[in-house]
Structures are given as C-alpha cells and as structure tokens.
Design a protein around this motif. Sequence first.
Motif, mmCIF file in Angstrom:
data_model
loop_
_atom_site.group_PDB
_atom_site.id
_atom_site.type_symbol
_atom_site.label_atom_id
_atom_site.label_comp_id
_atom_site.label_asym_id
_atom_site.label_seq_id
_atom_site.Cartn_x
_atom_site.Cartn_y
_atom_site.Cartn_z
ATOM 1 N N ASN A 122 67.624 43.955 46.202
ATOM 2 C CA ASN A 122 67.644 42.508 46.274
ATOM 3 C C ASN A 122 66.515 41.958 47.167
ATOM 4 O O ASN A 122 66.478 41.041 47.961
ATOM 5 N N GLU A 123 65.421 42.542 46.722
ATOM 6 C CA GLU A 123 64.141 42.027 47.389
ATOM 7 C C GLU A 123 63.027 42.241 46.323
ATOM 8 O O GLU A 123 62.759 43.139 45.677
ATOM 9 N N ALA A 124 62.050 41.267 46.224
ATOM 10 C CA ALA A 124 61.109 41.063 45.206
ATOM 11 C C ALA A 124 59.725 40.952 45.813
ATOM 12 O O ALA A 124 59.479 40.418 46.934
ATOM 13 N N SER A 176 59.988 33.732 50.390
ATOM 14 C CA SER A 176 60.917 33.943 51.172
ATOM 15 C C SER A 176 62.155 34.809 50.570
ATOM 16 O O SER A 176 62.171 34.865 49.373
ATOM 17 N N GLU A 177 63.046 35.135 51.426
ATOM 18 C CA GLU A 177 64.293 35.640 50.922
ATOM 19 C C GLU A 177 65.191 34.605 50.204
ATOM 20 O O GLU A 177 66.127 34.990 49.411
ATOM 21 N N TYR A 178 64.818 33.312 50.368
ATOM 22 C CA TYR A 178 65.717 32.353 49.892
ATOM 23 C C TYR A 178 64.886 31.061 48.838
ATOM 24 O O TYR A 178 65.574 30.531 48.429
ATOM 25 N N LEU A 179 63.458 31.767 48.679
ATOM 26 C CA LEU A 179 62.748 30.821 47.603
ATOM 27 C C LEU A 179 61.429 31.702 47.061
ATOM 28 O O LEU A 179 61.222 32.684 47.625
ATOM 29 N N ASP A 180 61.643 31.560 45.798
ATOM 30 C CA ASP A 180 60.376 32.242 45.225
ATOM 31 C C ASP A 180 59.719 31.194 43.931
ATOM 32 O O ASP A 180 60.596 30.142 43.678
ATOM 33 N N ALA A 181 58.596 31.577 43.412
ATOM 34 C CA ALA A 181 58.068 30.742 42.441
ATOM 35 C C ALA A 181 57.114 31.605 41.482
ATOM 36 O O ALA A 181 56.782 32.597 41.659
ATOM 37 N N ARG A 182 57.211 31.009 40.083
ATOM 38 C CA ARG A 182 56.578 31.858 39.209
ATOM 39 C C ARG A 182 55.831 30.840 38.283
ATOM 40 O O ARG A 182 56.213 29.913 37.917
ATOM 41 N N TYR A 190 65.939 28.836 44.569
ATOM 42 C CA TYR A 190 66.067 28.717 45.734
ATOM 43 C C TYR A 190 67.469 28.976 46.114
ATOM 44 O O TYR A 190 68.387 28.928 45.302
ATOM 45 N N LEU A 191 67.834 29.375 47.589
ATOM 46 C CA LEU A 191 69.198 29.454 47.937
ATOM 47 C C LEU A 191 69.380 29.098 49.333
ATOM 48 O O LEU A 191 68.488 29.607 50.094
#
Length: 922
Positions: A265-267, A296-302, A321-322
């Motif tokens: 559950n972590e990237a 963050s644990e609640y937001l990523d981007a590619r 996002y979450l």
Amino acid sequence: MFGGFGITLRKIVKFSVKGKQRVGQLRYGFILFILTLSTLTAKAQEVIPDSLAVPLSDTLALVDTTDVEADTANFSGSLDPNTPKSDISTTINYQANDSIDFDVINQIIFLYGDAKIDYGTINLDAAYIEYNWGDNLLTAYGVPDSTGRVRGKPLFVDGQESFETDSIRYNFISRKALISGVVTEQGEGYVQADRVKRLANGNAAMGNVAYTTCNLKEPHFHIEANKIMMIPGDKFISGPFHLEVANIPTPLGFLFGMFPVQKENEAGSGVIIPKYGEENRRGFFLRGGGYYWAISEYLDARLTGDIYSKGSYALTLESRYLSRYRYQGNLSVQYSNQRLGFEVEDTVRNQDIWVRWSHTPKTTGRHRLSANVSAGTSGFNQINPSQNLGNTLRQEFNSSVSYSTTFFENRFNFSTNFRMNQNVTTRKADILLPEVALGMNRIYPFKKAGSSGKSWYEKINLSWRFNATNRLTNVLPFEAEDGSDSIADFSSESIPIIIRNSNNGGRHSVPISTSFNLFKYITVSPSINLNEYWYLRELNWRYDTAEAALVADTMNGFSRALEYSASAGFTTRLYGTFQTKGKVRDWTGVQAVRHVLIPTVSLNYRPNFADEQFGIYQEIDLPDQANPAIRSKYQGFVFGSPGSGQNGVISFSLNNNIEMKVLDKQDSTRENATKKIPLLENLQLATSYNILADSMRLSPIRLSTRTKLFNNKVNINVQGVINPYIWQLDTSYFNTSGALVVEQTQLNRFAWNQGGGLGQLQSVRVTVGTDFRPDKKRSRESISSDLGDSENAYLEEEIQDILNNPDYYVDWTIPWRVRLNYNVNYTKQGFQEPRIVQTLRFSGDLSLSDSWKVTFNSGYDIENRKIIDQTSFGISRNLHCWVMDFDWTPFGRFQSYSVDLRVKASLLQDLKLSRRRSWFDQ
C-alpha cells in the motif's frame, strides 16, 4: 578462598534445572553481588550456619529461590538497565527451553534450546544464543540435529527489518552486526546474501547477493551481484549485476543498478522506463517514459511522454487523490502533437487534448460532489489510437459534474450539475451549464398525527420540484455561408455567439396523488400533474413574404405557461391454480401450476393547449393554403411547451406469470420439499386508445415475454409490435440499384374488419442468451472428503457454512465458461420488403490447468455470412513469479497481436520481453 566455606570460586556458575523447569528474573544488581562475593569478611560466616556450607553453585541456587518462580515452560529472566555502569538503554528479556548458563568471570550468558532475546525493538530467536554483557556482544547460530540438519537458525528482527541467517554477531551499543547466510524480505523483493555487515544507521553492505521477487527457496530467476548496499524500506544500490534464470547466467545486466523497495500500500517516486518500438505511420518511438511522484499517502502524480522519429510527440499528466472517508478521484490530461502521413516532408500537424476526471464521494452526509468527465477535441481518439478499442470506436462521450445537498431537516434538496454530450464524429457538443434542481420531499397534508393513514384523504400526497437549465450548443443556426446551420469549434470568437444563442428556462412540477381500494380487490390510484414553464423570452411567429417562409421574432421578457393533466389507474391480481393428481404427480413430480394475471387500466386526460384561450399557440395564415400553420411561442425551448391536441387516452395492459411447483429431489433435509420453476416470467400485452383523437385512435399493440429454461441456464426475451391498421399500396418500382421502392398510405381502417386478423406484425426482436459454467454446488460428502473428519464439531460447522454459501468454496477440476447470445430482428412496414438481421456472439474462457487459461471473443454475422472483425483470442500462462500473455486479433480492421513475458511483481515491471503489432500500425 572463602574463610568458613572452604571452597574455591568456580569459573562457571551453572543455573540449570533438569526435569522441573524454572523461570527467574536475574538483574544486574544480583550479578554484581556475585562478583563482589569474594570480598566478604569472616563476619559473613556468622550469618550462614555451618549446616548450609555447600558448594557455591548450590548456594547460588538456594539464594536465587527468592527471585525465581516455578514454571514448567522454560527458563527466562531480564537484565535491568537501571543498574549503574551499564550502556544498555532498556531491559533485556531472555528465555530458553533447555537451560541457561552463566559464566560470571567472563560475564557471559549461554542460552540453549529455542532461545529468545527481546531488547526494545530487537527480537532474536535461535537454537543457541551467547550474550557477553561486558562487551554488549550477542552471538547466535543454529545447531545440527541427529540427522545433521541445522535447526533453529537465527531469526533477527529489528523494527520493520527481519533477517533469517546462518549466524549473527550483534553489538547492542553500536547496533552493528556481522551476518552470514542471510535471507530477508524487503517489500515485494527477497534478498539472499552469503555475508552482510549491518551498519549503525541500519544500512547493510552485502556480498555475493541474489535479489529476486520469486518466493521459492530456489527461485526461478534472480539478479546476481557481488556487492549490494541495502537501505531498508527505501532501495537497493548495486554494483555490476546480471540476470540468472534457473541459475543459468544470462548476458542481461548492467554496470550498476538501483531497485526501489515498494512496501504494501505504498509507492515510491522514481523514473518510468519508456517502451520502444516502431510504427509505419509515426516511425520509431519511445512511449510512456517519464517520472512518478509519490507526493503523499493521499496524492500522487505521473508525467509521461511519447516521442516519434517522424516528429510526433505527446504528453500525459495523471494524478490520483484520496481523502479518507470523504472522497477519492483521479485526473488525466493528455496532449498530443501529431504529424500525419508517411513522408518526413509532410508538415500537416494535429494538436489535440483530452481530459478525464473522476471524483467519487465516500460519505453519506448532506453534501456530495461527484464528477465523471471525458471530453476533448473531436479528433483525439482517431488521430491518437490506442489498444482501447472502446474509446476508438465510440462516437459519443458524456461528461457530468454534480453537487447536491439537503436542508431544513432533509425536507428540501438542492442539486446543480454540469453536463456535456459530445459527438467526436460530427463535432457537435451540447452543454448544460448550469442545471439546477430544487425540490420538496413528498408530504401528506391531511394525515393526522398518530394516525395509521389508511383513509383515502390521508393518503393524499404531493411534492414539488423546480428545474432550471441553460443549454449551450456549438450548432449555430443560419451561420454557414449558404444560410444553413454550422458547427463551430470552441474558440474566443465563437464562444460569445454560442452564449448569445443559449437556450434557458425553468419548470415547476407538482404531482398530487392518492390511492384506495374499490370493491376490496381493485386498487385505484388517481393523480393530478401540474407543470408551469418559465422562460425569459418568447417567439412571435409571422409569415415573411420576402423570404416566403415562416419566421419568428424573439421577444425578450418573462413569460410563463401552465399545463395540467389528470389520470386514474385501476389494477388487481387474479390467481388460478391447477393441482395435479394421481399418476401425473407421481411420474412428473409436478405438484401444481399457478397462473397470475395482472390487468391494469388507466385513464388519462389532457386539454388541448393549442386553443386560443390559453394563448400559447399562434395560427399563421399562409398564402395559397386553406389551413393556417400552428406554432408555439415556446417552440424549440429547453423544456418545450404545453402539448397541443386534446387527449383522452385509455391505456390497457395485461401481465401474465406462469410457474409450477415441483418436488426438489436434491433437498434431502426436508421431506417432500418443493421448488418453484417459472414457465413464463412475464407475458405482457399493452395498447392504448385515444377517444378524443380524429383518427388512428388505437395505438400499436405491443407484446413482450421473457423466461428462463434449463435451470436458469438459457434466457429468452421476445418483443413484438402489431400494427392494427391496414396499408394502401400507391405504387412500387425498382430504383437504379435494384432495390424495391414502395409508396404507400396508411388507412384509418382496422385490419380485423378487412380480414387481416389482429393486424400486421410490424417488428419482432428475439434474444436468446446463455452462460454455461460448471456447477458451483458441492455435496456434503465431497466437501467432507476434501476437508477431513466431518465428525469434528468445528469442521461440521465449516461444512455447513460452505453449503449455505456455495460461492465461498468452488472446486473446478477444469474451470470453463461459455457465453452465447443470438439476436434476430424482423421489421416490415406495409408492402415493403421485410428486413431480417441475425447475429450470433460467443465468448468465454477455458482453464486447461491451474497455470493455463485460454480466452476467446467472437461472433458471426449471419446476414453477411462472415465472422465479425472484433474476433480475438488470448492465452495466459502462469509461471509462478512470471506470467506470459498472448493476445491475437486474426483478421479485420483491428488485426493485431501481442506477446508479453513479464515478472508479476510491480517492483520489476520493466523486466519483461514484449513483441506486438498494433491494429493502428497497419
């Protein structure tokens, strides 16, 4: 030499009890007392009687009984960190199943047999542990058994890190360690190393290392390196390495490498390796390369990009996002700059953009925001083809963003929406911006407090809803050079024109209804519907002699119109049951057949709002025409206009349900158990008659039925339309292409009056579908034989739970699934030639074993006698830590194939072999 004791201090003080085990707590203060025992004076002799003059080891055993509690499990104890002159920062807890020995002189503790040490976040299990409290040094290793197999190898855990080793030496103060024969798991990866030096900061320098994502003791593949630095929970940094498959070295490798550790559950952030290849149309390419940010644990981007040798390129930004317990969503923005054609000199470029946004609320509170957006330039999906055939073939895309809330103790609700419908082929777009709804929940104004509400007047209820919208479209009327409609692209020049031609308005709706029983068995449901239309303009129609056409002048200002209608519905249920008897019941097992008949009659009335008294419609005299033209002053408006023409409609429908009750031979728990089998789930006949219409009062008769056969394995749906009026043939001829052209007129005459029966069968649609798969149900005997002794109480409960919930336990020796759908459409209107369209679609999968699966999807066009273009086949092979996929579309427009051999773990997703030929590169 102790005076009165007459003994010599032994080197080893043995604390060992055979047979009955002991548990003790030995603290540093007690150990220091033993070490200073030699300095005691003769005065101590007077404290202990001569009768207790025994060897020192036995004396220690006697003295220790004040701190030792009996325990038959093991030996255990702790060393207190509060003792002076100690570098230990917390209590060391220890235990052993066999024995614990103390070397007081050398300050060493020996733990034998399933030994355990706990020190803060550090835990160590081993067959043998040796602890030197003077040097704060810990040593552990396994011991061979009678067969020579080493058992009890050390398992060292420090916080989130764990190591399974052959031997380990660890310093509690420096937190450094020397480890041999280590096996550890980091995220999805497994590390095996001959030697490891663990540093004080937690990093580990490894020698002779094998890194893999295969969880077998002898992995199918691994990355071999002489030296690797491990940063726990973060990454591995390697020197020269190469890939080995089945312990066979391959030339695949590099001078250095970095392998990130991805926890559950972590990237982690990192570079995305692009794919490479060649297209005939755009040349050599690098696709999908870029960078991934784990913000963050609640937001990523590619952020990824594509680049082609013939000048095309593309960029894609994706983000997820979450907000826990509130909402989640994802956003994707794609931009492409494509050069079309096969020649380098071709300078024609297409710039396109596509936006996708999905937002889903996770709360059931008063406020909710949701979004599902998929929109962009009209040429994006055609110029930027992808493996997603759905997006490429789709012509229309719908987008929506909505917000809703409630207030006044949930009695009222409010919502606003943005909606967009886009046709990428015609470039037409319709936008509702905004769309507003305000409503009041249903109320019962005549219901008394505490009453059951059974009286008809207490059942009177009403609600209210107001809808308003502003509709925009890029279809601009009369803007083309020839005076026809034109379709504009959204730009700074066209947007003001689009706004000026917007279509807006509002509508109030108030339904009022009640219900009561008539003659006990008939349910009557009368209702009244009120609609009021609000607009900010209206049309004034006139005939323009210069244009020789009807034109409408727009009159700005508030305008309203009221519409009302009334209806009453009558329905009941009729039951008929046929009981079987004698030999028929015994032979067939059929107990009874039941027929349920549900007739429904409804009366609907609406006045003619085209009458002059309502002032909604205009009559315009036309030259050389006997009858004037009738137009509404709200024609073409967003909510329309009150209807023209007086309606007095009697609607009739008849629903049938036929089922039989048979003995259930599979139910052994109940005597004479029965089950219901539907023969006809529904057979409906429906039509209506407008008593106030001038002609054609009877509407077409609609028939429909559905049922299931063979234990619900086959679904059958039939829909048909019968036209009750006859046609008159005016003329017929064959056109230049050889097709029959029929000119005909429908007459206001019933077919049954002309010997035509109920009427002409105008259309029929038959759908037959099935979904075959192995039976999921398991018998008690077969489950018991799989699970073991069914007499065990806990096992019996588990078997019963499986029988009650068969989906929990499925045993398919060879799992398979086949889906078939057959469709036939028949249409005929009057004297025209009938048209029949037949298609057969089939798909499914077959698992040849636990590791092989075959899938297929195809169909047959019976009319054109050919296999459909979307035929595809697939083969998947599970190779434990690897997987192989083969997909093939053998013919048609979308002919393509792809072969992928890749590691399952996402950590090594770029470790793969791919070969593909895309359908859009033909």
